[in-house]
Design an enzyme around this catalytic site. Sequence first.
Site, PDB file in Angstrom:
ATOM      1  N   GLY A   8       0.819  -1.209   0.000  1.00  0.00           N
ATOM      2  CA  GLY A   8       0.000   0.000   0.000  1.00  0.00           C
ATOM      3  C   GLY A   8       0.850   1.254   0.000  1.00  0.00           C
ATOM      4  N   LEU A  10       1.494   3.523  -2.058  1.00  0.00           N
ATOM      5  CA  LEU A  10       1.013   4.753  -2.724  1.00  0.00           C
ATOM      6  C   LEU A  10      -0.123   5.420  -1.951  1.00  0.00           C
ATOM      7  CD1 LEU A  10       1.062   3.626  -6.485  1.00  0.00           C
ATOM      8  CD2 LEU A  10       2.810   4.871  -5.182  1.00  0.00           C
ATOM      9  N   GLY A  11      -0.443   4.891  -0.807  1.00  0.00           N
ATOM     10  CA  GLY A  11      -1.539   5.450   0.004  1.00  0.00           C
ATOM     11  C   GLY A  11      -1.084   6.607   0.853  1.00  0.00           C
ATOM     12  N   GLN A  12      -2.006   7.099   1.729  1.00  0.00           N
ATOM     13  CA  GLN A  12      -1.704   8.304   2.514  1.00  0.00           C
ATOM     14  C   GLN A  12      -0.505   8.086   3.436  1.00  0.00           C
ATOM     15  OE1 GLN A  12      -4.422   9.354   5.699  1.00  0.00           O
ATOM     16  NE2 GLN A  12      -4.012  11.550   5.479  1.00  0.00           N
ATOM     17  N   ASP A  34       2.521  -1.727  -4.400  1.00  0.00           N
ATOM     18  CA  ASP A  34       1.111  -1.312  -4.390  1.00  0.00           C
ATOM     19  C   ASP A  34       0.403  -2.065  -5.505  1.00  0.00           C
ATOM     20  OD1 ASP A  34      -0.320   1.447  -3.050  1.00  0.00           O
ATOM     21  OD2 ASP A  34      -1.349   0.528  -4.754  1.00  0.00           O
ATOM     22  N   ARG A  36      -1.680  -0.578  -7.267  1.00  0.00           N
ATOM     23  CA  ARG A  36      -1.772   0.432  -8.328  1.00  0.00           C
ATOM     24  C   ARG A  36      -0.466   0.438  -9.123  1.00  0.00           C
ATOM     25  NH1 ARG A  36      -3.966   4.976  -4.229  1.00  0.00           N
ATOM     26  NH2 ARG A  36      -2.847   3.603  -2.787  1.00  0.00           N
ATOM     27  N   ASP A  52      -0.457  -7.459  -5.361  1.00  0.00           N
ATOM     28  CA  ASP A  52      -1.847  -7.609  -4.892  1.00  0.00           C
ATOM     29  C   ASP A  52      -1.791  -8.479  -3.641  1.00  0.00           C
ATOM     30  OD1 ASP A  52      -4.947  -9.003  -6.339  1.00  0.00           O
ATOM     31  OD2 ASP A  52      -4.421  -8.313  -4.307  1.00  0.00           O
ATOM     32  N   TYR A 141     -14.935  -1.809   8.569  1.00  0.00           N
ATOM     33  CA  TYR A 141     -13.530  -1.396   8.749  1.00  0.00           C
ATOM     34  C   TYR A 141     -13.070  -1.731  10.174  1.00  0.00           C
ATOM     35  CZ  TYR A 141      -9.556   1.889   9.112  1.00  0.00           C
ATOM     36  OH  TYR A 141      -8.315   2.464   9.310  1.00  0.00           O
ATOM     37  N   LYS A 145     -10.348  -4.392  11.730  1.00  0.00           N
ATOM     38  CA  LYS A 145      -9.227  -3.938  12.561  1.00  0.00           C
ATOM     39  C   LYS A 145      -9.170  -4.722  13.881  1.00  0.00           C
ATOM     40  CE  LYS A 145      -7.333  -1.049   9.798  1.00  0.00           C
ATOM     41  NZ  LYS A 145      -6.046  -1.428   9.163  1.00  0.00           N
TER      42      LYS A 145
HETATM   43  C1  VAH Z   1     -10.308   6.564   8.221  1.00  0.00           C
HETATM   44  N1  VAH Z   1      -8.187   7.784   8.148  1.00  0.00           N
HETATM   45  O1  VAH Z   1     -10.860   7.663   8.361  1.00  0.00           O
HETATM   46  C2  VAH Z   1      -8.787   6.482   8.477  1.00  0.00           C
HETATM   47  C3  VAH Z   1      -8.506   6.153   9.893  1.00  0.00           C
HETATM   48  C4  VAH Z   1      -8.979   6.734  12.240  1.00  0.00           C
HETATM   49  C5  VAH Z   1      -9.358   6.936  10.857  1.00  0.00           C
HETATM   50  O2  VAH Z   1      -8.584   4.807  10.152  1.00  0.00           O
HETATM   51  O3  VAH Z   1     -10.888   5.556   7.909  1.00  0.00           O
END
Ligand code: VAH
Length: 320
Positions: A8, A10-12, A34, A36, A52, A141, A145
């Site tokens: 990942g 290329l991500g933030q 990545d 991408r 991938d 999400y 986690k």
């Molecule tokens: C999001 N930036 O907003 C992420 C992060 C705590 C937030 O996990 O999903």
Amino acid sequence: MRRILVTGALGQIGSELVPALREHYGADRVVASDVRIVPHQLAAGDIHEHLDCTQQQQILEVVRRHEIGAIYHLAALLSAAAEEKPHAAWKLNMDGLYNVLEVARQYRCQVFFPSSIGAFGPSTPREHTPQATVQRPTTIYGVTKVAGELLCDYYAARFGVDVRGLRLPGLISYVAPPGGGTTDYAVEMFHQALRYKHYSCFLKADARLPMMYMPDAIRATIALMDADGARLTCRNAYNVAAMSITPAELAAQIRAHVGGFAVDYRVDPVRQSIADSWPHSLDTSAARDDWGFAPQFDLAAMTADMLARLSLRISAARAK
Ligand code: VAH
């Protein structure tokens, strides 16, 4: 020393973690990857792989080819994007992590796992959220986690994989655009303030969330991975954050630099409901005690630095 693989990339987070790791360990020690396509502006000598993470064999091949000894696994769908595609989120966030842990088990790699404040839910104490507490997230999400934290704990206990992680707050950065997060409003606000002196915020003015400036998150990540493993009492999911802010408070700080900056609130019910299920602030004492977590940017310092650096980037882009 074996090389480092970042998924990942290329991500933030990856956009700033890869350069930081190359500076810390040497450019030839870090392999960015990545799903991408490889960015055309790669610097000479920078190693980049198309990868991938849902395909374990691809990870295996990259680890073998580059003699990888540590994997920073950042590839994942973030909260808002995940709610739009929950099945894809489960596949990438869980199959991807499982594949990385399996390869790490076979090749004795260290692993970094980015958990999140998303691992908490509405029944979690919201103020000064403890390190060990109720975790019943209401987003896919957050489910990935919490499951990820437990899977990492299992691989550490059962197979001895040296996996470590942080429960990251909203991250604010000037390098890469945000992608699919609930806390993205904070980054968008800076860009819109400089470009248009106006921002329509998708969260309520008083939506309080834990946040951190990306340089502090990068320092914390590297400090955790370099720490003495014997000191790690939480291993996979340290609470970290540098501030607890609302859109209105951030707007006021920006307005002190950008006169006349105006914000209106056009609330997105999906992202507001996600934010409403997350903590307002975190207890970060375990990270401070175990490996010296010490963020350097508060709201005022972050705002000044973000605006200065973004202004330079916007000016440079306009000059092209
Ligand atoms: C999001 N930036 O907003 C992420 C992060 C705590 C937030 O996990 O999903």
